[in-house]
Design an enzyme around this catalytic site. Sequence first.
Site, PDB file in Angstrom:
ATOM      1  N   HIS A 294       8.851 -54.573  11.909  1.00 34.28           N
ATOM      2  CA  HIS A 294       8.481 -55.937  11.535  1.00 34.28           C
ATOM      3  C   HIS A 294       9.705 -56.555  10.862  1.00 34.28           C
ATOM      4  CE1 HIS A 294       5.548 -59.073  10.159  1.00 34.28           C
ATOM      5  NE2 HIS A 294       6.474 -59.224   9.221  1.00 34.28           N
ATOM      6  N   HIS A 337       5.549 -55.309  -0.212  1.00 36.72           N
ATOM      7  CA  HIS A 337       6.799 -55.942  -0.590  1.00 36.72           C
ATOM      8  C   HIS A 337       6.851 -56.235  -2.082  1.00 36.72           C
ATOM      9  CE1 HIS A 337       9.784 -59.473   0.367  1.00 36.72           C
ATOM     10  NE2 HIS A 337      10.424 -58.352   0.105  1.00 36.72           N
ATOM     11  N   GLU A 343       7.399 -66.326  -3.745  1.00 33.73           N
ATOM     12  CA  GLU A 343       6.798 -66.706  -2.468  1.00 33.73           C
ATOM     13  C   GLU A 343       5.510 -67.497  -2.706  1.00 33.73           C
ATOM     14  OE1 GLU A 343       6.219 -63.361   0.094  1.00 33.73           O
ATOM     15  OE2 GLU A 343       8.146 -62.443  -0.416  1.00 33.73           O
ATOM     16  N   HIS A 366       3.068 -65.315  -5.020  1.00 32.93           N
ATOM     17  CA  HIS A 366       3.508 -63.966  -5.362  1.00 32.93           C
ATOM     18  C   HIS A 366       4.862 -64.115  -6.036  1.00 32.93           C
ATOM     19  CE1 HIS A 366       0.832 -62.791  -1.748  1.00 32.93           C
ATOM     20  NE2 HIS A 366       0.136 -62.757  -2.872  1.00 32.93           N
ATOM     21  N   HIS A 372       2.974 -57.278  -3.409  1.00 32.33           N
ATOM     22  CA  HIS A 372       2.009 -57.957  -2.539  1.00 32.33           C
ATOM     23  C   HIS A 372       2.098 -57.340  -1.155  1.00 32.33           C
ATOM     24  CE1 HIS A 372       5.846 -60.156  -2.326  1.00 32.33           C
ATOM     25  NE2 HIS A 372       5.559 -60.375  -1.056  1.00 32.33           N
TER      26      HIS A 372
END
Length: 439
Positions: A294, A337, A343, A366, A372
């Site tokens: 990803h 993460h 974010e 976040h 998160h």
Amino acid sequence: MTVDWEDLKYHSGFGNHFSSEDPRCPDALPKNQNTPQLCPYGLYAEQLSGTAFTAPRETNQRTWFYRILPAVLHAPFTRIKSDLITNQWDKLEPNPNQTRWKPFNIPSVEDEKKDFLDGLATLCGAGDPCARHGISVSIYACNSSMEDRALCNADGDFLIVPQHGALRITTEFGRMLVKPEEICVIQQGIRFSIAVDQPSRGYVLEVFDNHFCLPSLGPIGANGLANPRDFETPMAWYEDRQCEFTVVHKYQGSLFESKLNHSCFDVVAWHGNYAPYKYDLRKFVVVNSVSVDHLDPSIFTVLTCPSLKPGTAIADFVIFPPRWSVQEHTFRPPYYHRNCMSEFMGLITGKYEAKEAFQAGGATLHSCMTPHGPDTDCFEKAVTDELKPMRIAEGSLAFMFESSLSLVLTNWSMKECERVDHDYFKCWSTLRKHFTGPK
């Protein structure tokens, strides 16, 4: 003159130098110079500078207006209340928790009439507009149009993301229609007014440091992500109207108003490269891994406001549009993460791929280094899914404002708006241990 907003024409391209005249006044732009002794049609010449005079040519931004009356013709500014708009962060309590808001309420016309400016409320931010460094994130929720009233932001640029209801935006440069799944940017110092046809809601990112630009593509090459030709800038349009008009000026985080006896949208012609623009997010050209893993969300960056630190943004605007997922041997949802960046996420439509409980019209934050990632249901499904090519985020569009700054939450966002989901942390509480131990 009645206008069908759906039929508006635009200049095409990002950062171009445009020349624009209202067709009612052909040849309104002076020939071969900017400030002739007498301008065509008896207009006033006025320059709007978006960068310092001596900024390098490749980054220098300015526009020349040719208008019926100069902007200086106004009564003195007087301060007005701005309870829900703030850039004062030092008096607020720090809060590192993962935060999720349920869809923000849209006021009913029967209860209270609110236009875009009345319905603007700051959620979080950092920095100082006096020092020209920082950002703020706000929501707007309104049910009526700005009538004989315009807003001018002296602190920075607005990036507006409609979520519910189209915005009919009149600027000094002309008009643009901005619908959900489109965005617009209105830069520092530009006067504008917003009209709506229905109760409306959306998100606003404000940057103090710099102007938005397209991200560098690096090894991607010359094409992909947001293509410059797909950005649209208004064409010149004016109104010559005597009326009691108010310009609200956002300055050093506070609001001031000034009275005029005419509409401020009286620019007959203009030329320059400092102008508002819109963009249809459905035109974004997605790139992704076609082998394994990803990739980082930076591959979905539409616009960036760079800091002085190379590769680090004051703010990035990132989207998560419908796309194909084809990676092999891969946990395909967003990874778990902790980020040195903050974010802020919003959902324009549909369901977010990593958390189905996330609702359109709501938001999450976040913060810097706060953990998160996918909730339990998303994780359990992703580790057992058959990894065949599939469409993801179909019928959905989420976005992220990502910033290198550590964002402070306002009292309104955490208490007064009454939309905080206090159970958000529980979406991870049922994650279980899968560790099998040494063989």
